[in-house]
Design an enzyme around this catalytic site. Structure first.
Site, PDB file in Angstrom:
ATOM      1  N   CYS A  30      12.360 -10.825  -8.805  1.00 56.10           N
ATOM      2  CA  CYS A  30      11.320 -11.862  -8.746  1.00 56.10           C
ATOM      3  C   CYS A  30      10.926 -12.365 -10.132  1.00 56.10           C
ATOM      4  O   CYS A  30      10.242 -13.388 -10.242  1.00 56.10           O
ATOM      5  CB  CYS A  30      10.098 -11.345  -8.016  1.00 56.10           C
ATOM      6  SG  CYS A  30      10.476 -10.694  -6.397  1.00 56.10           S
ATOM      7  N   HIS A  66       4.198 -15.977  -9.514  1.00 56.91           N
ATOM      8  CA  HIS A  66       5.124 -15.580  -8.453  1.00 56.91           C
ATOM      9  C   HIS A  66       4.331 -15.412  -7.154  1.00 56.91           C
ATOM     10  O   HIS A  66       3.249 -14.824  -7.155  1.00 56.91           O
ATOM     11  CB  HIS A  66       5.804 -14.265  -8.849  1.00 56.91           C
ATOM     12  CG  HIS A  66       6.596 -13.653  -7.756  1.00 56.91           C
ATOM     13  ND1 HIS A  66       7.437 -14.389  -6.940  1.00 56.91           N
ATOM     14  CD2 HIS A  66       6.664 -12.369  -7.301  1.00 56.91           C
ATOM     15  CE1 HIS A  66       7.985 -13.582  -6.050  1.00 56.91           C
ATOM     16  NE2 HIS A  66       7.538 -12.357  -6.242  1.00 56.91           N
ATOM     17  N   ASN A  96       7.376 -14.835   0.333  1.00 54.45           N
ATOM     18  CA  ASN A  96       7.889 -14.437  -0.977  1.00 54.45           C
ATOM     19  C   ASN A  96       9.370 -14.812  -1.065  1.00 54.45           C
ATOM     20  O   ASN A  96      10.201 -14.244  -0.350  1.00 54.45           O
ATOM     21  CB  ASN A  96       7.700 -12.924  -1.142  1.00 54.45           C
ATOM     22  CG  ASN A  96       8.192 -12.416  -2.483  1.00 54.45           C
ATOM     23  OD1 ASN A  96       8.911 -13.100  -3.197  1.00 54.45           O
ATOM     24  ND2 ASN A  96       7.805 -11.197  -2.820  1.00 54.45           N
TER      25      ASN A  96
HETATM   26  O1  UT7 Z   1       8.027  -9.762  -5.253  1.00 52.46           O
HETATM   27  C1  UT7 Z   1       7.558  -8.449  -5.293  1.00 52.46           C
HETATM   28  C2  UT7 Z   1       7.716  -7.884  -3.924  1.00 52.46           C
HETATM   29  N1  UT7 Z   1       6.737  -7.102  -3.337  1.00 52.46           N
HETATM   30  C3  UT7 Z   1       5.392  -7.243  -3.351  1.00 52.46           C
HETATM   31  O2  UT7 Z   1       4.805  -8.002  -4.037  1.00 52.46           O
HETATM   32  C4  UT7 Z   1       4.621  -6.364  -2.400  1.00 52.46           C
HETATM   33  C5  UT7 Z   1       3.300  -5.903  -2.959  1.00 52.46           C
HETATM   34  N2  UT7 Z   1       2.558  -5.226  -1.922  1.00 52.46           N
HETATM   35  C6  UT7 Z   1       1.897  -5.878  -0.934  1.00 52.46           C
HETATM   36  O3  UT7 Z   1       1.918  -7.095  -0.884  1.00 52.46           O
HETATM   37  C7  UT7 Z   1       1.117  -5.068   0.054  1.00 52.46           C
HETATM   38  O4  UT7 Z   1       1.112  -3.710  -0.351  1.00 52.46           O
HETATM   39  C8  UT7 Z   1       1.678  -5.164   1.491  1.00 52.46           C
HETATM   40  C9  UT7 Z   1       1.416  -6.572   2.061  1.00 52.46           C
HETATM   41  C10 UT7 Z   1       3.149  -4.865   1.527  1.00 52.46           C
HETATM   42  C11 UT7 Z   1       0.947  -4.179   2.391  1.00 52.46           C
HETATM   43  O5  UT7 Z   1      -0.458  -4.430   2.343  1.00 52.46           O
HETATM   44  P1  UT7 Z   1      -1.468  -3.238   2.065  1.00 52.46           P
HETATM   45  O6  UT7 Z   1      -2.817  -3.798   2.142  1.00 52.46           O
HETATM   46  O7  UT7 Z   1      -1.068  -2.567   0.765  1.00 52.46           O
HETATM   47  O8  UT7 Z   1      -1.226  -2.305   3.302  1.00 52.46           O
HETATM   48  P2  UT7 Z   1      -0.747  -0.780   3.320  1.00 52.46           P
HETATM   49  O9  UT7 Z   1       0.690  -0.653   2.970  1.00 52.46           O
HETATM   50  O10 UT7 Z   1      -1.755   0.042   2.574  1.00 52.46           O
HETATM   51  O11 UT7 Z   1      -0.915  -0.461   4.873  1.00 52.46           O
HETATM   52  C12 UT7 Z   1      -2.196  -0.472   5.523  1.00 52.46           C
HETATM   53  C13 UT7 Z   1      -1.966  -0.273   7.017  1.00 52.46           C
HETATM   54  C14 UT7 Z   1      -1.042   0.895   7.328  1.00 52.46           C
HETATM   55  O12 UT7 Z   1      -1.515   1.520   8.492  1.00 52.46           O
HETATM   56  P3  UT7 Z   1      -2.371   2.865   8.408  1.00 52.46           P
HETATM   57  O13 UT7 Z   1      -1.479   3.874   7.704  1.00 52.46           O
HETATM   58  O14 UT7 Z   1      -3.604   2.526   7.623  1.00 52.46           O
HETATM   59  O15 UT7 Z   1      -2.647   3.181   9.836  1.00 52.46           O
HETATM   60  C15 UT7 Z   1       0.278   0.225   7.634  1.00 52.46           C
HETATM   61  O16 UT7 Z   1       1.087   0.983   8.504  1.00 52.46           O
HETATM   62  O17 UT7 Z   1      -1.340  -1.433   7.572  1.00 52.46           O
HETATM   63  C16 UT7 Z   1      -0.169  -1.050   8.301  1.00 52.46           C
HETATM   64  N3  UT7 Z   1       0.809  -2.141   8.223  1.00 52.46           N
HETATM   65  C17 UT7 Z   1       0.808  -3.166   9.091  1.00 52.46           C
HETATM   66  N4  UT7 Z   1       0.031  -3.458  10.135  1.00 52.46           N
HETATM   67  C18 UT7 Z   1       0.298  -4.609  10.805  1.00 52.46           C
HETATM   68  C19 UT7 Z   1       1.799  -2.307   7.314  1.00 52.46           C
HETATM   69  N5  UT7 Z   1       2.458  -3.448   7.572  1.00 52.46           N
HETATM   70  C20 UT7 Z   1       1.871  -4.005   8.668  1.00 52.46           C
HETATM   71  C21 UT7 Z   1       2.100  -5.181   9.414  1.00 52.46           C
HETATM   72  N6  UT7 Z   1       1.291  -5.440  10.469  1.00 52.46           N
HETATM   73  N7  UT7 Z   1       3.084  -6.053   9.098  1.00 52.46           N
END
Ligand code: UT7
Length: 326
Positions: free
Chosen positions: A112, A251, A281
């Site tokens: 990225c 980005h 993204n």
């Molecule tokens: O270009 C660079 C590429 N990558 C990035 O920039 C990614 C950077 N990270 C992020 O954007 C975020 O970390 C994510 C969008 C990937 C995830 O958001 P988050 O607020 O960090 O969520 P999390 O991973 O802490 O997950 C919170 C909860 C979890 O459930 P529990 O364990 O609290 O019960 C996940 O299992 O949300 C759950 N979860 C979802 N729920 C519904 C994870 N993905 C999803 C989903 N739909 N798609």
């Protein structure tokens, strides 16, 4: 010798994948995706559409925008992590399909951060007098690397391309850059198999080793800090402060990452270019796509000061301070 942007273009495939579509195939919701990422839609390449096809469409728009022909460009550079093939470079395919086989062409693979690194490399080639005019394209078909059974990554990525033609100029748009990398833990965001470390086997394919794996929360924490620090470093090298900026073009990885970085840089929302709701993204394509749309929408004025900043797999990051020349 200085450098300026002579033309911009972008392209996204016709097929659109909405949050509602994702709700039908995954345990997720429009509400979760919108509040956690700001994304609503992403564009998805057709089965027979490769990264070079998207790159060529964006390049043609940039050529038209600059009133130039492919032969007027001295070198073609594609920033991508989704090349048509592991080799040859996608840049070679793009140049040849534009009818200019024989011109130098190569790829930049730094995920990225590709457009930020590319802008620095290409500006250096022009400012040092090696080439007069270079096409820099960020192009990706990330949908081909997504495991659509993994809700933590499937919702994030989309396909697209953005192209910028850079040319020599008496006034210099390139003010300063800051680039960085840390390859200590590649598995934070990577494609586990298919390279020399772990060649593909039927077992690895069955375990989705050929798809994107990411520790999302780790990437999130690093992203905000690095984009802010890198932007401030590039600005200070140009003897500028955030309040001098007309626009921040970051980005497009997550709306919350963009908002947090903008807030720490004291950039008001109207000065931050965001199109994540439409494309998700698109890795190396996201910054040139956002830039080309901002230019098309006549947001940019002669003399505007811009910081482009990005981060991604590597881990890698960077920022370029740029003075827009109309
Ligand atoms: O270009 C660079 C590429 N990558 C990035 O920039 C990614 C950077 N990270 C992020 O954007 C975020 O970390 C994510 C969008 C990937 C995830 O958001 P988050 O607020 O960090 O969520 P999390 O991973 O802490 O997950 C919170 C909860 C979890 O459930 P529990 O364990 O609290 O019960 C996940 O299992 O949300 C759950 N979860 C979802 N729920 C519904 C994870 N993905 C999803 C989903 N739909 N798609």
């Amino acid at each position: 010798m200085g450098v300026r942007m002579a033309g911009l273009g972008h392209y996204a495939p016709a097929k659109v994948l909405t949050n509602d579509d994702l709700e039908k195939i995954l345990d997720t919701s429009d509400e979760w995706i919108t509040t956690r990422t700001g994304m609503k839609r992403r564009h998805i390449a057709a089965p027979d559409e490769a990264t070079s096809d998207l790159a060529i469409a964006a390049a043609k728009m940039a050529l038209q925008n600059a009133s130039l022909k492919p032969k007027d460009v001295d070198c073609y550079v594609v920033a991508t992590v989704t090349p048509d093939f592991a080799f040859p470079a996608t840049g070679c395919i793009v140049a040849s399909k534009l009818g200019v086989a024989g011109k130098p062409a190569f790829d930049i693979e730094i995920a990225c951060s590709g457009f930020i690194y590319g802008l620095t490399v290409v500006s250096s080639l022009i400012r040092s007098g090696v080439y007069k005019r270079v096409m820099l394209i960020g192009a990706e078909t990330l949908s081909k690397l997504v495991n659509y059974q993994d809700r933590s990554t499937a919702i994030l990525f989309g396909d697209g391309a953005g192209a910028a033609i850079l040319e020599e100029s008496s006034e210099d748009s390139f003010l300063a850059a800051d680039l960085g990398s840390d390859g200590t833990t590649p598995e934070t965001l990577y494609l586990p198999a298919g390279g020399s470390r772990t060649p593909l086997t039927p077992e690895i394919l069955a375990a989705h080793g050929d798809k994107i794996h990411m520790a999302g929360r780790e990437v999130f924490k690093f992203a905000v800090n690095r984009m802010v620090e890198s932007s401030l470093t590039a600005l200070s090298r140009a003897n500028l402060k955030p309040e001098d900026l007309s626009y921040l073009i970051p980005h497009q990885a997550n709306r919350r990452i963009i908002d947090a970085a903008a807030q720490r840089l004291s950039m008001p929302p109207e000065k931050v270019i965001v199109n994540i709701q439409e494309y998700g993204n698109t890795s190396a394509a996201s910054i040139p796509l956002a830039l080309s749309e901002a230019s098309r929408d006549r947001k940019l004025k002669d003399g505007d000061l811009i910081v482009f900043t990005g981060f991604g797999a590597g881990l890698s990051w960077g920022a370029v301070a740029w003075r827009w020349a109309a």
